[in-house]
Design a protein around this motif. Structure first.
Motif, PDB file in Angstrom:
ATOM      1  N   HIS A  56      42.703  23.544  43.231  1.00 44.22           N
ATOM      2  CA  HIS A  56      43.039  23.202  41.738  1.00 44.22           C
ATOM      3  C   HIS A  56      41.713  22.974  41.162  1.00 44.22           C
ATOM      4  N   GLY A  57      40.537  22.899  41.927  1.00 41.59           N
ATOM      5  CA  GLY A  57      39.313  22.771  41.401  1.00 41.59           C
ATOM      6  C   GLY A  57      39.165  21.467  41.005  1.00 41.59           C
ATOM      7  N   LEU A  58      39.726  20.458  41.599  1.00 43.24           N
ATOM      8  CA  LEU A  58      39.565  18.931  41.049  1.00 43.24           C
ATOM      9  C   LEU A  58      38.688  18.489  42.072  1.00 43.24           C
ATOM     10  N   SER A  59      37.860  17.437  41.734  1.00 48.67           N
ATOM     11  CA  SER A  59      36.969  16.477  42.474  1.00 48.67           C
ATOM     12  C   SER A  59      37.815  15.376  43.005  1.00 48.67           C
ATOM     13  N   ALA A  60      38.814  14.910  42.587  1.00 47.74           N
ATOM     14  CA  ALA A  60      39.602  13.726  43.026  1.00 47.74           C
ATOM     15  C   ALA A  60      41.099  13.955  43.186  1.00 47.74           C
ATOM     16  N   THR A  98      52.600  30.650  39.894  1.00 48.29           N
ATOM     17  CA  THR A  98      51.564  31.137  39.025  1.00 48.29           C
ATOM     18  C   THR A  98      50.537  31.687  40.011  1.00 48.29           C
ATOM     19  N   THR A  99      49.194  32.022  39.232  1.00 52.40           N
ATOM     20  CA  THR A  99      47.961  32.057  40.070  1.00 52.40           C
ATOM     21  C   THR A  99      47.002  31.197  39.637  1.00 52.40           C
ATOM     22  N   ILE A 100      46.064  30.596  40.548  1.00 49.38           N
ATOM     23  CA  ILE A 100      45.136  29.760  40.104  1.00 49.38           C
ATOM     24  C   ILE A 100      43.827  30.724  39.934  1.00 49.38           C
ATOM     25  N   MET A 101      42.949  30.687  38.889  1.00 54.74           N
ATOM     26  CA  MET A 101      42.012  31.562  38.546  1.00 54.74           C
ATOM     27  C   MET A 101      40.833  30.601  39.096  1.00 54.74           C
ATOM     28  N   MET A 102      40.110  31.057  40.017  1.00 61.96           N
ATOM     29  CA  MET A 102      39.034  30.460  40.727  1.00 61.96           C
ATOM     30  C   MET A 102      37.749  30.798  39.985  1.00 61.96           C
ATOM     31  N   PRO A 103      36.556  30.032  39.968  1.00 62.51           N
ATOM     32  CA  PRO A 103      35.394  30.432  39.361  1.00 62.51           C
ATOM     33  C   PRO A 103      34.742  31.354  39.846  1.00 62.51           C
ATOM     34  N   ASN A 104      35.020  31.760  41.158  1.00 68.46           N
ATOM     35  CA  ASN A 104      34.246  32.990  41.973  1.00 68.46           C
ATOM     36  C   ASN A 104      35.053  34.179  41.546  1.00 68.46           C
ATOM     37  N   PHE A 106      38.028  35.040  42.465  1.00 70.76           N
ATOM     38  CA  PHE A 106      39.258  35.196  43.006  1.00 70.76           C
ATOM     39  C   PHE A 106      40.449  34.912  42.664  1.00 70.76           C
ATOM     40  N   ARG A 107      41.605  35.023  43.021  1.00 71.78           N
ATOM     41  CA  ARG A 107      42.757  34.552  42.345  1.00 71.78           C
ATOM     42  C   ARG A 107      43.832  33.955  43.441  1.00 71.78           C
ATOM     43  N   GLN A 108      44.248  32.643  43.298  1.00 76.00           N
ATOM     44  CA  GLN A 108      44.831  32.190  44.537  1.00 76.00           C
ATOM     45  C   GLN A 108      46.410  32.026  44.139  1.00 76.00           C
ATOM     46  N   PRO A 109      47.269  32.751  44.551  1.00 78.22           N
ATOM     47  CA  PRO A 109      48.765  32.769  44.324  1.00 78.22           C
ATOM     48  C   PRO A 109      49.330  31.067  44.489  1.00 78.22           C
ATOM     49  N   LEU A 110      50.194  30.663  43.743  1.00 76.96           N
ATOM     50  CA  LEU A 110      50.672  29.373  44.056  1.00 76.96           C
ATOM     51  C   LEU A 110      51.993  29.238  43.800  1.00 76.96           C
ATOM     52  N   PHE A 111      52.903  28.820  44.722  1.00 79.71           N
ATOM     53  CA  PHE A 111      54.296  28.600  44.300  1.00 79.71           C
ATOM     54  C   PHE A 111      54.403  27.008  44.245  1.00 79.71           C
ATOM     55  N   PHE A 133      50.622  27.551  49.077  1.00 83.15           N
ATOM     56  CA  PHE A 133      49.540  28.565  48.828  1.00 83.15           C
ATOM     57  C   PHE A 133      49.567  29.534  49.976  1.00 83.15           C
ATOM     58  N   PRO A 134      49.779  30.709  49.484  1.00 82.03           N
ATOM     59  CA  PRO A 134      49.974  31.944  50.747  1.00 82.03           C
ATOM     60  C   PRO A 134      48.502  32.027  51.158  1.00 82.03           C
TER      61      PRO A 134
END
Length: 148
Positions: A56-60, A98-104, A106-111, A133-134
């Motif tokens: 999720h791009g979180l630091s904590a 949904t899909t997580i939109m990563m800064p690089n 890439f798109r990570q599917p999420l259930f 996460f597939p």
């Protein structure tokens, strides 16, 4: 997919679903990473595991709902927010993808599947669920294939 339903604790489990000899966990691990999460309505804090925080791009490992969904596909954010708001007002089971939109790029599917409970008093209760996460990422929108 965005679904919510009234919780029904009287629904029986499928026979053998809690059997430790069941190999479904190994199969699930072969195709995905899954991790539990929990939320506390009195504080508004959602606690994530290590993988969920990272993806999720979180630091904590603790965050609020808006920080959690900020990386989701923009067309899904309002639906996910509405789903969580509904689950916070009545004991419910829910799921979404949904899909997580990563800064690089890439798109990570999420259930996600979860439930809310303990809403008898104002500002009380909790949520618990699992993220799945597939084990693949998608590169840009052109990589997404729909099956009809």
């Amino acid at each position: 997919m965005f679904k919510i339903a009234k919780a029904n604790t009287a629904t029986p489990l499928m026979p053998g679903s809690l059997n430790d000899n069941n190999r479904n966990r190994e199969m699930l691990a072969q195709f995905s990473v899954s991790e539990a999460w929990a939320g506390d309505f009195s504080t508004g804090v959602i606690r994530l595991g290590e993988w969920s925080s990272m993806l999720h791009g979180l630091s904590a490992p603790e965050c609020g709902l808006l920080n959690l969904i900020r990386c989701y596909d923009t067309k899904d954010r309002s639906h996910v927010l509405e789903l969580f708001e509904q689950a916070a007002t009545r004991c419910s089971s829910f799921c979404f993808s949904t899909t997580i939109m990563m800064p690089n790029g890439f798109r990570q599917p999420l259930f996600c599947m979860g439930e809310s409970n303990g809403l008898e008093k104002k500002y009380s209760g909790s949520m618990a669920g699992v993220f799945i996460f597939p084990r693949f990422k998608l590169e840009g929108a052109n990589q997404i294939t729909s099956w009809r």
